[in-house]
Write an enzyme that holds these catalytic residues in place. Sequence first.
Site, short mmCIF file in Angstrom:
data_model
loop_
_atom_site.label_atom_id
_atom_site.label_comp_id
_atom_site.label_asym_id
_atom_site.label_seq_id
_atom_site.Cartn_x
_atom_site.Cartn_y
_atom_site.Cartn_z
N GLU A 1 -8.55 1.21 0.83
CA GLU A 1 -8.66 1.11 -0.62
C GLU A 1 -9.45 -0.16 -0.94
OE1 GLU A 1 -5.06 0.87 -3.05
OE2 GLU A 1 -6.28 1.25 -4.83
N CYS B 1 -4.36 3.33 -6.36
CA CYS B 1 -4.41 3.28 -7.82
C CYS B 1 -5.85 3.14 -8.30
CB CYS B 1 -3.56 2.14 -8.35
SG CYS B 1 -1.82 2.46 -8.13
N GLU C 1 -0.17 9.12 -6.27
CA GLU C 1 1.07 8.60 -6.88
C GLU C 1 1.27 9.08 -8.32
OE1 GLU C 1 1.35 4.36 -6.62
OE2 GLU C 1 1.67 4.42 -4.46
O1 AHR Z 1 -1.60 0.01 -1.48
C1 AHR Z 1 -1.60 -0.68 -2.68
C2 AHR Z 1 -1.25 0.19 -3.86
O2 AHR Z 1 0.05 0.65 -3.71
C3 AHR Z 1 -2.06 1.44 -4.01
O3 AHR Z 1 -3.18 1.28 -4.77
C4 AHR Z 1 -1.15 2.38 -4.71
O4 AHR Z 1 -1.41 3.71 -4.37
C5 AHR Z 1 0.22 1.89 -4.34
O5 AHR Z 1 1.00 1.72 -5.45
#
Ligand code: AHR
Length: 772
Positions: free
Chosen positions: A23, A225, A350
Amino acid sequence: MNKITVTTNKKASMSDFYGIFFEDINHAADGGLYGEMIRNRAFEFSPMDNPSYQALTAWKRIEEGGASVSSFVSNKSPFSKRNPNYLILEINKAGTRAGIKNLGYNSGIAVKEDESYNFSCYAKSDKPCEITVSIDNAYGEVITEKSLNITSNEWTEYSFTLTSPVDDFSAVLAVTSKQECKFCLDFVSLFPVKTYKNRKNGMRNDIAEMLADLKPKFMRFPGGCLIHDGTLNSDDRNSMYRWKNTIGAVTDRPSRRNNWRYNQSLGLGHFEYFQFCEDIGAKPLPVLPAGYNPHMEQAVPLDEMQEWIDDALDLIEFANGTADTKWGKIRCDMGHAEPFNLEYLAVGNEEVGQGFWDRYDLFHKAIKEKYPQIKIINSAGPFPQGGEFERGWNNAKKNGSDLVDEHYYTSPEWMLANCHRYDNMPSDGPKVFLGEYASWGNTYYNALIEAAYMTGLENNAHAIGLVCYAPLLCNVDYINWQPDMIWFDNHRVYGSANYYVQKMFMNCTGNNLLDVKHNGFDKPITLGSDKISGNIEIEADRCSAEFYDIKITDIATGNVKTYENLSFSNGGKAVIDSIDSNHYKVEFTAKRTAGDKGFRLFFGKSDNKNLIQWFIGGWQNQDTEVNAQVNGRGSCLDHNIFSVMTGQEYKLCLEVNGRNITTYINGKTANTAIDKQPVMEELYYTASSDDNNIYIKAVNVRDTEITSEICVEGVNGINANVTELSGNSLDDINDFDNPKKVSPKTSALTAVSNTFEYTFPPQSVTIFTVQK
Ligand code: AHR
């Protein structure tokens, strides 16, 4: 004598079991894996990305020896309409040195002796102008330089290579001129020639190698996210992550607000992600937003979802389509004629709430109709259990989703308590994709307990398809979230203790889980108490609130106590009492009078780091959650959606019976949870195999050594490598000064028969790779 017998019986396939989750958080892309060394290369930084940013962030004028320079950012006749800003630099007085410099990330631009760097920029000038591009040290001394003549008043690309004669980790890139002149600059770029696999617009080699060394079977990207936290219009600067913005010429990829409060250039886009997956032998696993933002509760109207569904279908075509398809051709034109062989696609990250389920169904139907072979991943929200988690699973079963994405960040103690979480899961139906998990921390203790938990994951490969730790990368100077698996600055990188456990497990997975029999081991030890005792506290959580009719009933003794009313303005909390009982009830009425969150009830609190909390209108006033903290590290025990409204009365009740917790709001059950206590087994173990080897993993979490016989069926003698992590203190961590303090050692082990005796050191992780 303890004995483990590894049989030849294959219990489940593990072909894609472990992967990585990339990410763009903690500057994992720009200033991280993406090789670009210039920060804000296109002058596009904006306060929307971060309130401290402006178009000249990371740029500084050079005005030496009486020089005078003006710098403006304009967007009047840009090179790229999608990145309209560019720099106008006017050298009014040349002095001894005049121009502008880029400060890079961290302590500056890091160059290495004898290594070469590709410089490029777009420039134009009304009058011919000679400029010098140099890499300077922090004292303004030139390390290496080259000159170029800007001869055109049309945007023109200039490029050349600079080679550094020295190591310097605090350098800058300077653009200067000895003439009094005026010129425009854009897309000022500096890349190491040596990117991972020498890709153009490629990855920083040292970080990429750390990832490749894990031998991941898949890579989930680009979030997190990151993908769903934004607006619905793909042309907005703060839009959700829309992959079509991230392909094609780098100069036409619009600069975007990254939801982790920085800027994303999108130079590392979907083509590069797919290419990188191929380069490290990982299957690509892109995650798409579903037209629904759970943080802002914004949603695309259901009858306008086609654009979003097309994004999914077109992404599959981009990855797998032939040159005669629209999106396949774009991939071919970008230099990859072969398909990227996309197999997995996740819709949502999520997401919780009906808005998501309604939209997921549309994606699922459209994708399966056109591409039935694509495995679709549904979401189970950000919590390991609770109402939305159940809805995620139910929705997946209803649709026939292939996998369900579970996420949880927990205390190590939660992992010890839940090691058998998946033991009773059926093998038919959707499989678990554990898409994000970690225990809170980067110590050896965290890594050790994660290893024990991972044996539980592997032993349930019948129900679990894919697993990846999160987050993956963190630039030490731009931390959004920790713990993280790999840490880096502008020239160094190290793996955390957790990284080495992941690497050990990921390098020794094999394709099939083997049946293991055991005898002789002691019964597991359960730690902690069978009741939840301690302080009871009530909090107005970021709001003004009144609390009344406060009553605690000790159901075990029949004792009832009532308490005075409480009133808080702008937050505040009070201790109500302390209770030592195995069955009790806390009741009160709560009313928010102002503010935007809700209430919190603390119970079983022994100190500020060891407690259980019931959030009513927690996080973004969307939750009723029971969360247990052990040594300051929280784990969600149950979650449901609930929002508190100002001026409304809520009759709240918590009942604790042993370690069972039930909460009620206005007489209705809001949460049911069990705060399971950690269990220490005498040894955690699992075995798997591929064509060449049998892998036996054993984790000893106790502080005493354990001896066991190990019998490997199907081989005549033992010829093995033993990779072992041991001898560290539980609070040991790796860092730049001691990057391998927690890392395994490998030795050889042979035996004439197929049985050998092994003593597992206290608090150790051991993997035997036995040749078949
Ligand atoms: O891994 C960090 C964050 O944790 C990610 O963006 C999200 O998917 C989760 O809440």
